[in-house]
Design an enzyme around this catalytic site. Structure first.
Site, PDB file in Angstrom:
ATOM      1  N   ASP A  76       0.819  -1.338  -0.091  1.00 43.50           N
ATOM      2  CA  ASP A  76       0.047   0.082  -0.027  1.00 43.50           C
ATOM      3  C   ASP A  76       1.034   1.444  -0.040  1.00 43.50           C
ATOM      4  O   ASP A  76       1.899   1.242   0.409  1.00 43.50           O
ATOM      5  CB  ASP A  76      -1.069   0.096   1.127  1.00 43.50           C
ATOM      6  CG  ASP A  76      -0.316  -0.070   2.453  1.00 43.50           C
ATOM      7  OD1 ASP A  76       0.946  -0.734   2.768  1.00 43.50           O
ATOM      8  OD2 ASP A  76      -0.553   0.860   3.475  1.00 43.50           O
ATOM      9  N   GLU A 143       0.314  -1.312   5.797  1.00 42.99           N
ATOM     10  CA  GLU A 143       1.060  -0.912   6.537  1.00 42.99           C
ATOM     11  C   GLU A 143       0.957   0.384   7.000  1.00 42.99           C
ATOM     12  O   GLU A 143       1.089   0.701   8.195  1.00 42.99           O
ATOM     13  CB  GLU A 143       2.575  -1.168   5.998  1.00 42.99           C
ATOM     14  CG  GLU A 143       3.760  -0.956   6.926  1.00 42.99           C
ATOM     15  CD  GLU A 143       4.169   0.362   7.112  1.00 42.99           C
ATOM     16  OE1 GLU A 143       5.069   0.982   8.205  1.00 42.99           O
ATOM     17  OE2 GLU A 143       3.739   1.406   6.232  1.00 42.99           O
ATOM     18  N   HIS A 451       5.276  10.358   2.004  1.00 37.62           N
ATOM     19  CA  HIS A 451       3.832  10.733   2.457  1.00 37.62           C
ATOM     20  C   HIS A 451       3.543  12.076   2.191  1.00 37.62           C
ATOM     21  O   HIS A 451       2.600  12.543   2.516  1.00 37.62           O
ATOM     22  CB  HIS A 451       3.797  10.518   4.108  1.00 37.62           C
ATOM     23  CG  HIS A 451       4.124   9.140   4.308  1.00 37.62           C
ATOM     24  ND1 HIS A 451       3.886   8.822   5.851  1.00 37.62           N
ATOM     25  CD2 HIS A 451       4.475   8.047   3.562  1.00 37.62           C
ATOM     26  CE1 HIS A 451       4.383   7.391   5.786  1.00 37.62           C
ATOM     27  NE2 HIS A 451       4.700   7.017   4.588  1.00 37.62           N
TER      28      HIS A 451
HETATM   29 ZN   LIG Z   1       6.591   2.421   4.111  1.00 38.88          ZN
END
Ligand SMILES: [Zn+2]
Length: 476
Positions: A76, A143, A451
């Protein structure tokens, strides 16, 4: 702008992955894709009920008697995009851009965390020219959100005592341990009464915040604790009745801002006391969080909580431990236990405080949680725990680590790989919890700004780390 060089198998596979949606919780398509790849190449494959995928590859010639190795990555990615991006993560392929040696995605996260690891493993599984022990490719789901893939994995499917986690973000270093932790929520009903009187609004702004795993050692200010401390000091002068108190956005982020509104009896010295507190706290944070701004303004208050409950809330928040608790003497720089009072929220009928605790040993986590819960019990508040995950305790003896250090040095002309344990939670801790004698190392190529829509993969590092990984397998 340069074109992506897809002559390398892992680059080509990575590009394939970016065409398939795979945000956390939305991994079915990419999971099916991996199963198809295994079928196409006559590799034994299992897809479990969580959509984790396990692909098996026999040892290469001469390595048949070697102990098997698990190669693990999560499938993911974190879906983040710029506000002006029209990208639809549920169906659109990512728009890849190569710039100055970096691979990026236009306006969105790239998913090199952890597509890089997935691409490496698939590439190794499909390459018949490599030398390696029996391999188990382990691809886990979710995760980034719940780690449910790792939690749900049946260890009978991955019978091996050696694991390489490929979810690292720094080529020149390897993670050797991670924290365990859990979240604790403290709640209690409150009763409001309507009122019309002049009170105050206290605001905390300007703090740095940060991730409660990665930045707790920096001893930054916690906006919730600062408000609690000021209110506690004020309450010694005159009775406080709270109206609102809200601070923090996430349980695992150090809160940067908080607001409280309240009334105070005998408030002649209110401003003087607050000013003194502010000065003291600013001085304490001078070198760690120098941007702190606290304001106190008069405000009309329309509903308040009774005196006793208000004082209990203030005292509990004042007393509950937060921040760095212990540091390691053995592993330099490692935080071994910490708490974070991430969230405070008074609604119309209840209050809710959210704390996350972390520890390098499961016993630390248990002890800190017990402390927070016991304190809640003394005040008559409810405390519930959730989202527990185990620690990956640093192993003093690790043949996997030793071999990695040796091979890294050979490949990088004598340069040593850095090793350190982290205070964040990793899937490795969960595997370790299920199989305590598992010998684990964690590696990965250089990836920056993960992210975020600025995420970028260093392509030269992507090449080097792949060569290193192949060489490492050859030595196992
Ligand atoms: Zn990671």
């Amino acid at each position: 702008m340069t074109i992506l060089d897809v002559s390398k198998s892992y680059v080509r596979i990575f590009e394939e992955l970016t065409k398939i949606p795979h945000g956390s919780g939305d991994e079915k398509q990419i999971s099916d894709y991996l199963v198809q790849v295994a079928h196409d190449h006559n590799l034994k494959v299992v897809q479990d009920s969580s959509n984790n995928v396990i692909i098996y590859k026999d040892a290469s010639l001469g390595y048949e008697s070697h102990e098997p190795v698990i190669l693990q990555a999560h499938i993911d990615m974190v879906n983040e995009k710029n506000s002006d991006s029209h990208h639809d993560f549920t169906k659109d392929p990512l728009e890849l851009v190569v710039e100055d040696g970096f691979l990026k995605a236009k306006g969105t996260t790239l998913g090199a965390d952890d597509g890089a690891g997935v691409a490496y493993i698939v590439s190794i599984l499909l390459d018949s020219n490599l030398k390696h022990p029996p391999l188990i490719g382990l691809f886990t789901v979710n995760e980034e959100a719940t780690m449910e893939g790792a939690f749900n994995i049946d260890m009978d499917l991955i019978k091996a005592k050696r694991l390489i986690n490929i979810d690292g973000e720094e080529e020149d270093s390897s993670i050797t341990g991670s924290a365990g932790g859990m979240d604790i929520t403290i709640t209690h009903p409150i009763h409001r009464q309507n009122t019309q009187q002049e009170g105050y609004c206290l605001k905390v702004r300007g703090l740095l915040g940060g991730h409660s795993g990665a930045e707790i050692h920096a001893e930054r200010g916690n906006s919730n604790k600062i408000i609690a401390r000021i209110l506690h000091t004020l309450s010694k002068e005159g009775t406080i009745q709270l109206s609102t108190f809200k601070g923090g956005l996430k349980i695992n982020a150090i809160p940067r801002e908080a607001d409280a509104t309240f009334t105070m009896k005998n408030d002649a010295k209110c401003r003087e006391i607050v000013d003194k507190c502010i000065q003291e706290i600013q001085k304490e944070l001078e070198f760690t969080d120098s941007g702190l701004v606290v304001t106190l303004e008069k405000q009309n208050i329309e509903s308040i909580i009774d005196e006793k409950t208000s004082q209990s809330i203030i005292d509990y928040l004042y007393l509950v431990p937060t921040g760095l608790r212990h540091k390691s003497d053995h592993l330099q720089g490692l935080t071994t236990s910490s708490e974070n009072l991430g969230i405070v929220d008074l609604t119309d009928t209840t209050f809710e405080f959210g704390l996350s605790v972390r520890g390098a040993l499961d016993s630390y986590v248990q002890d800190l949680a017990d402390e927070v819960q016991t304190l809640a019990k003394v005040f008559g508040f409810d405390a519930t725990t959730e989202n527990w995950y185990p620690a990956w305790d640093y192993m003093d003896k690790s043949p996997m680590r030793d071999t990695m250090a040796k091979v890294y040095k050979e490949v990088h002309n004598g340069k040593e790989i850095q090793m350190y344990a982290v205070h964040g939670g990793l899937e490795c801790g969960i595997f370790k919890g299920k199989c305590p004698d598992l010998d684990i190392v964690a590696i990965g190529p250089n990836i920056y700004d993960v992210h975020t829509p600025d995420e970028k993969l260093d392509l030269a590092s992507f090449d080097r780390t792949y060569s290193f990984l192949c060489k490492y397998l050859e030595n196992l």
